[in-house]
Design an enzyme around this catalytic site. Structure first.
Site, PDB file in Angstrom:
ATOM      1  N   LYS A  22      27.480  68.660  54.583  1.00  0.00           N
ATOM      2  CA  LYS A  22      27.037  70.228  53.587  1.00  0.00           C
ATOM      3  C   LYS A  22      25.871  70.261  53.059  1.00  0.00           C
ATOM      4  CE  LYS A  22      29.488  69.044  49.526  1.00  0.00           C
ATOM      5  NZ  LYS A  22      28.721  69.135  48.790  1.00  0.00           N
ATOM      6  N   ASN A  23      26.024  68.666  53.075  1.00  0.00           N
ATOM      7  CA  ASN A  23      24.028  68.191  51.303  1.00  0.00           C
ATOM      8  C   ASN A  23      22.973  68.445  52.236  1.00  0.00           C
ATOM      9  OD1 ASN A  23      25.731  68.285  49.406  1.00  0.00           O
ATOM     10  ND2 ASN A  23      26.495  65.866  49.658  1.00  0.00           N
ATOM     11  N   ARG A  92      27.070  73.703  41.935  1.00  0.00           N
ATOM     12  CA  ARG A  92      26.462  72.972  41.400  1.00  0.00           C
ATOM     13  C   ARG A  92      24.795  73.209  42.375  1.00  0.00           C
ATOM     14  NH1 ARG A  92      26.405  70.564  37.471  1.00  0.00           N
ATOM     15  NH2 ARG A  92      24.333  69.776  37.565  1.00  0.00           N
ATOM     16  N   CYS A 116      30.481  69.334  35.083  1.00  0.00           N
ATOM     17  CA  CYS A 116      31.157  68.934  36.178  1.00  0.00           C
ATOM     18  C   CYS A 116      31.859  68.016  36.234  1.00  0.00           C
ATOM     19  CB  CYS A 116      29.597  68.443  37.538  1.00  0.00           C
ATOM     20  SG  CYS A 116      30.499  67.538  38.614  1.00  0.00           S
ATOM     21  N   ARG A 121      25.848  65.375  34.773  1.00  0.00           N
ATOM     22  CA  ARG A 121      24.706  66.113  35.114  1.00  0.00           C
ATOM     23  C   ARG A 121      23.451  66.762  35.497  1.00  0.00           C
ATOM     24  NH1 ARG A 121      28.342  67.752  41.184  1.00  0.00           N
ATOM     25  NH2 ARG A 121      25.762  67.117  42.044  1.00  0.00           N
ATOM     26  N   PRO A 122      23.160  65.581  35.026  1.00  0.00           N
ATOM     27  CA  PRO A 122      21.446  66.427  33.758  1.00  0.00           C
ATOM     28  C   PRO A 122      20.105  67.109  35.479  1.00  0.00           C
ATOM     29  CG  PRO A 122      21.490  63.809  33.627  1.00  0.00           C
ATOM     30  CD  PRO A 122      22.538  64.131  34.411  1.00  0.00           C
ATOM     31  N   ILE A 123      18.740  67.408  35.008  1.00  0.00           N
ATOM     32  CA  ILE A 123      18.638  68.127  35.745  1.00  0.00           C
ATOM     33  C   ILE A 123      17.339  67.806  35.233  1.00  0.00           C
ATOM     34  CG2 ILE A 123      20.374  69.647  37.403  1.00  0.00           C
ATOM     35  CD1 ILE A 123      18.063  71.482  35.404  1.00  0.00           C
ATOM     36  N   ASP A 124      17.272  66.733  34.355  1.00  0.00           N
ATOM     37  CA  ASP A 124      15.556  66.589  33.450  1.00  0.00           C
ATOM     38  C   ASP A 124      14.560  66.023  34.510  1.00  0.00           C
ATOM     39  OD1 ASP A 124      17.760  64.807  33.529  1.00  0.00           O
ATOM     40  OD2 ASP A 124      15.610  63.075  32.668  1.00  0.00           O
ATOM     41  N   LEU A 125      15.038  65.631  35.984  1.00  0.00           N
ATOM     42  CA  LEU A 125      14.055  65.094  36.528  1.00  0.00           C
ATOM     43  C   LEU A 125      13.198  66.266  37.681  1.00  0.00           C
ATOM     44  CD1 LEU A 125      15.598  61.911  37.781  1.00  0.00           C
ATOM     45  CD2 LEU A 125      13.689  62.542  36.102  1.00  0.00           C
ATOM     46  N   ASP A 310      29.718  58.797  47.682  1.00  0.00           N
ATOM     47  CA  ASP A 310      30.985  60.545  48.293  1.00  0.00           C
ATOM     48  C   ASP A 310      31.455  59.608  49.027  1.00  0.00           C
ATOM     49  OD1 ASP A 310      28.977  61.825  46.486  1.00  0.00           O
ATOM     50  OD2 ASP A 310      28.005  62.540  48.463  1.00  0.00           O
ATOM     51  N   ILE A 332      26.032  56.141  40.302  1.00  0.00           N
ATOM     52  CA  ILE A 332      25.443  56.923  40.270  1.00  0.00           C
ATOM     53  C   ILE A 332      25.759  58.085  39.743  1.00  0.00           C
ATOM     54  CG2 ILE A 332      24.599  59.024  42.062  1.00  0.00           C
ATOM     55  CD1 ILE A 332      23.406  56.603  42.884  1.00  0.00           C
ATOM     56  N   ARG A 402      35.707  72.740  49.857  1.00  0.00           N
ATOM     57  CA  ARG A 402      34.444  73.202  49.792  1.00  0.00           C
ATOM     58  C   ARG A 402      33.367  72.065  50.474  1.00  0.00           C
ATOM     59  NH1 ARG A 402      33.067  73.917  43.321  1.00  0.00           N
ATOM     60  NH2 ARG A 402      31.063  74.128  44.250  1.00  0.00           N
TER      61      ARG A 402
HETATM   62  N1  EPU Z   1      20.444  62.757  37.355  1.00  0.00           N
HETATM   63  C1  EPU Z   1      19.668  63.105  36.491  1.00  0.00           C
HETATM   64  N2  EPU Z   1      19.089  63.428  36.241  1.00  0.00           N
HETATM   65  C2  EPU Z   1      18.575  64.819  36.772  1.00  0.00           C
HETATM   66  C3  EPU Z   1      18.896  64.378  38.009  1.00  0.00           C
HETATM   67  C4  EPU Z   1      19.937  63.373  38.276  1.00  0.00           C
HETATM   68  O1  EPU Z   1      19.416  61.847  35.379  1.00  0.00           O
HETATM   69  O2  EPU Z   1      17.153  65.434  37.077  1.00  0.00           O
HETATM   70  C5  EPU Z   1      21.266  61.224  37.878  1.00  0.00           C
HETATM   71  C6  EPU Z   1      22.686  62.388  38.263  1.00  0.00           C
HETATM   72  O3  EPU Z   1      23.857  62.413  36.589  1.00  0.00           O
HETATM   73  C7  EPU Z   1      23.319  60.910  39.291  1.00  0.00           C
HETATM   74  C8  EPU Z   1      22.189  60.476  39.986  1.00  0.00           C
HETATM   75  O4  EPU Z   1      20.464  60.683  38.982  1.00  0.00           O
HETATM   76  O5  EPU Z   1      23.966  60.039  38.275  1.00  0.00           O
HETATM   77  C9  EPU Z   1      21.825  60.802  40.835  1.00  0.00           C
HETATM   78  O6  EPU Z   1      22.368  62.276  41.325  1.00  0.00           O
HETATM   79  P1  EPU Z   1      21.279  62.820  42.514  1.00  0.00           P
HETATM   80  O7  EPU Z   1      20.607  64.112  41.585  1.00  0.00           O
HETATM   81  O8  EPU Z   1      20.642  62.355  43.047  1.00  0.00           O
HETATM   82  O9  EPU Z   1      22.463  64.413  42.894  1.00  0.00           O
HETATM   83  P2  EPU Z   1      22.410  65.300  43.483  1.00  0.00           P
HETATM   84  O10 EPU Z   1      21.565  65.852  44.155  1.00  0.00           O
HETATM   85  O11 EPU Z   1      23.029  67.195  41.936  1.00  0.00           O
HETATM   86  C10 EPU Z   1      23.725  64.924  45.840  1.00  0.00           C
HETATM   87  C11 EPU Z   1      24.473  65.407  46.682  1.00  0.00           C
HETATM   88  C12 EPU Z   1      26.092  64.364  45.761  1.00  0.00           C
HETATM   89  C13 EPU Z   1      26.173  63.535  45.862  1.00  0.00           C
HETATM   90  C14 EPU Z   1      24.663  63.200  45.286  1.00  0.00           C
HETATM   91  C15 EPU Z   1      24.273  61.416  45.260  1.00  0.00           C
HETATM   92  C16 EPU Z   1      24.058  67.582  47.097  1.00  0.00           C
HETATM   93  C17 EPU Z   1      24.887  68.858  47.043  1.00  0.00           C
HETATM   94  N3  EPU Z   1      25.519  66.827  46.215  1.00  0.00           N
HETATM   95  O12 EPU Z   1      23.916  65.597  44.576  1.00  0.00           O
HETATM   96  O13 EPU Z   1      26.782  65.463  46.261  1.00  0.00           O
HETATM   97  O14 EPU Z   1      26.692  62.410  45.180  1.00  0.00           O
HETATM   98  O15 EPU Z   1      23.152  63.480  45.542  1.00  0.00           O
HETATM   99  O16 EPU Z   1      24.067  60.737  46.327  1.00  0.00           O
HETATM  100  O17 EPU Z   1      22.867  67.294  47.701  1.00  0.00           O
HETATM  101  C18 EPU Z   1      29.400  65.466  46.755  1.00  0.00           C
HETATM  102  O18 EPU Z   1      29.274  65.751  48.291  1.00  0.00           O
HETATM  103  O19 EPU Z   1      31.023  65.386  46.646  1.00  0.00           O
HETATM  104  C19 EPU Z   1      28.654  65.409  46.098  1.00  0.00           C
HETATM  105  C20 EPU Z   1      29.033  65.574  44.491  1.00  0.00           C
END
Ligand code: EPU
Length: 434
Positions: A22-23, A92, A116, A121-125, A310, A332, A402
Site C-alpha cells: 500500500k505505502n 492522509r 490522525c 503528523r505534521p508536514i513541516d518537513l 507499522d 516514530i 484500508r
Molecule cells: N514528521 C515530522 N514532520 C514532517 C513529516 C513527518 O515531524 O513534515 C514526523 C512524523 O510525525 C513522524 C515521523 O516524522 O513522527 C515519520 O513520519 P513520516 O513522514 O516518515 O511518515 P509518513 O510518510 O506520513 C509513512 C507511512 C506510514 C508509516 C510511516 C513510517 C505511507 C502512506 N504511510 O507515513 O504508514 O508508519 O511512513 O514508516 O507511506 C501505515 O501504513 O499504517 C502507516 C501509518
C-alpha cells in the site's frame, strides 16, 4: 458496517501470498501525474486507500482505469492543481500529491488532512523542502497553497526529530525530478517503498542517483514518459502474517516477499525464539512450528532498516502472550498505542511509561468485544483474537480494509476462524456501542 467475529484457539498452518505494498502504491499512483503519457501499474493491492487515491486522481483530471484485480492504467493528460478537503480528509497519504502537482504544474493547492489517531503528523518537513526548492508556500483556510513558478534544484535536509520523513522524501523527489538543476537530498528516507517509487520514476526517465541510501542526487529533466511498473511486495502484510503464525504456534510460509526488506523483524523474531527459515531465491519466509514458549524482547521502532512502527502493534500482541517482561518503545509515533487498552480488555498485562509499553506476558488472552482504532492496531487485535480463548468481536474493521486485502480470507485459508458479519449480528449488548 462490518465486524469481525473471531473464534480463537486455531493454529495457523500453510502458505499464503502477500500482495503489493500500500505505502508504495499510493505515491506511485500520485507519480503518474508527472506525465501525460499512460502508466500501467501492476501488483496494486485492492484496498480502500487505493480506491480513494484513484478517486482523487480522477478528480484532478486523470483517466484512471482498473484493468484487472491488481492492475491499473492511469493517463493524466490534463491535470488540475487543487485537491479539496472532502477527498483529502479520507486519506492522509493524499499529501503526496503536493510533489507531483508542483513538478508538473508548478502549482498545487492540497487540503491539510486533519487529525490522525496515531498522533500528530505534521508536514513541516515537506513545506521546508518545497521552499528550499524555490516554491512559495501559504497555509490558508486549511489548504497548503504552493506557488512553484520558481521551482529549481537545491540542497535539502529532510531529517526531523523522528528521523527522515517517508512521504516527505517521496514528495521532494517527485517535485525535483522535473525541477531545473540538481537537487541533493540529505537524510532522505530509504524505506523500500521510497526505493520502489524512485525505480518507477527512473523508468519514466528521471535521473536519480543514490536510490536506497540517505543521500539522493536528482538531476531535473524537462519531461517524463509513461511506464509499466509492478509494486513491490508488502513487507508489513508479510510481517503481520508471520507474527500471526508465531502467535498461534503454527507453521506459516509467506510467499512473494523480499526477505532483505524485513531484517529487523526477522532478527527480533529470532531473539524471541521464533525460528524463521528464509528462502531469498524463492522469495519465501517460513515461521517454524514451536510448541514451547517464546522469550521476551526489547523493541524500539526506528526508520528503515530499523524495526518498523507499522509492525509495533502486532509484535506487542505477540509479546502479551510471551512470558517475562518485554519493552516496546515508539520512536516514530510516540502515541501509537491505541491497541493497548483493547488488549487489556482481552486480559493482557501492559503498562505505559511515556512512549514505551512494558508488557508482562500472560498465560492466556480471552475473547472480548473490542474496537479497532487504526490500521495496524486493528491487525494486532485480529492477531490477539486468533490466540485468545473464546470469541472476539472487533468493531470498526473498516480501518483494516484500508491496508490489508482480504486479511480474513488469507488467515482463514491458514486455518483461522474469522467471520465478517454485519454489525446487526453483534450480540445485543454490544449493539449500542456499534
Ligand atoms: N514528521 C515530522 N514532520 C514532517 C513529516 C513527518 O515531524 O513534515 C514526523 C512524523 O510525525 C513522524 C515521523 O516524522 O513522527 C515519520 O513520519 P513520516 O513522514 O516518515 O511518515 P509518513 O510518510 O506520513 C509513512 C507511512 C506510514 C508509516 C510511516 C513510517 C505511507 C502512506 N504511510 O507515513 O504508514 O508508519 O511512513 O514508516 O507511506 C501505515 O501504513 O499504517 C502507516 C501509518
Amino acid at each position: 458496517m462490518d465486524v469481525f467475529q473471531i473464534e480463537g484457539g486455531h493454529t495457523l498452518n500453510g502458505s499464503v501470498s502477500v500482495g503489493g505494498a500500500k505505502n508504495a502504491a499510493l505515491p506511485i499512483f500520485a507519480a503518474t501525474l508527472l506525465t501525460g503519457e499512460t502508466c500501467r501499474i501492476e501488483a496494486v493491492p485492492d484496498l480502500t486507500d487505493i480506491r480513494f487515491m484513484a478517486k482523487i486522481l480522477r478528480y484532478l483530471g486523470a483517466r484512471v482505469d482498473q484493468t484487472g484485480p491488481h492492475s491499473w492504467e492511469i493517463e493524466a493528460k490534463e491535470v488540475h492543481h487543487r485537491a479539496p478537503y472532502e477527498l483529502v480528509r479520507q486519506m492522509r497519504a493524499s499529501v503526496c500529491l503536493l510533489g507531483p502537482l508542483v513538478g508538473r504544474l508548478r502549482r498545487a493547492e492540497v487540503s491539510l488532512p486533519g487529525g490522525c489517531v496515531i498522533g500528530p503528523r505534521p508536514i513541516d518537513l515537506h513545506l521546508k523542502g518545497l521552499s528550499r526548492l524555490g516554491c512559495t508556500i501559504d497555509v490558508r483556510n486549511g489548504y497548503v497553497e504552493v506557488d512553484g513558478s520558481g521551482l529549481r534544484g537545491d540542497y535539502l535536509y529532510l531529517g526531523g526529530r523522528h528521523g527522515p520523513t517517508v512521504t516527505g522524501t517521496a514528495n521532494m523527489v517527485m517535485a525535483a525530478v522535473l525541477a531545473p538543476g540538481v537537487t541533493r537530498i540529505e537524510s532522505a528516507a530509504c524505506e523500500p517503498e521510497v526505493v520502489d517509487l524512485c525505480q518507477m520514476l527512473v523508468k519514466m526517465g528521471a535521473k536519480i542517483h543514490g536510490i536506497g541510501s540517505h543521500y539522493l542526487k536528482i538531476e531535473g529533466v524537462k519531461e517524463l514518459k509513461g511506464c509499466q511498473h509492478s509494486v513491490l511486495p508488502d513487507r508489513i502484510e508479510a510481517g503481520t502474517l508471520l507474527i500471526a503464525g508465531a502467535m498461534t504456534h503454527g507453521e506459516v510460509t509467506v510467499e512473494n516477499v523480499v526477505p532483505g526488506h524485513m531484517r529487523a523483524l526477522l532478527d527480533t523474531l529470532e531473539s524471541c525464539g521464533v525460528e524463521c527459515e528464509i528462502f531469498p531465491d524463492q522469495r519465501q519466509i517460513t515461521v517454524k512450528k514451536n510448541s514451547g514458549e517464546y522469550k521476551p524482547v526489547e523493541i524500539i521502532t526506528l526508520p528503515h532498516p530499523g524495526f518498523p512502527t507499522d509492525l509495533q502493534a502486532q509484535m506487542l500482541a505477540l509479546m502479551s502472550l510471551t512470558p517475562g517482561l518485554s519493552f516496546i518503545t515508539e520512536r516514530i509515533y510516540p502515541n501509537r498505542f491505541m491497541h493497548v487498552p483493547e488488549l487489556l480488555r482481552m486480559g493482557a498485562h501492559i503498562s505505559m511509561e511515556g512512549a514505551s509499553a512494558v508488557v508482562k506476558g500472560v498465560d492466556q488472552l480471552y475473547g472480548a468485544p473490542i474496537m479497532a482504532s487504526d490500521l495496524r492496531a486493528s491487525a494486532a487485535l485480529v492477531i490477539a483474537g486468533l490466540a485468545a480463548q473464546g470469541t472476539t468481536w472487533i468493531q470498526r474493521i473498516y480501518h483494516l480494509d484500508r491496508g490489508y486485502e482480504s486479511l480474513e480470507s488469507k488467515l482463514n485459508a491458514l486455518g483461522a476462524k474469522i467471520n465478517r458479519v454485519d454489525e446487526s449480528l453483534l450480540p445485543s449488548e454490544l449493539l449500542e456501542d456499534a
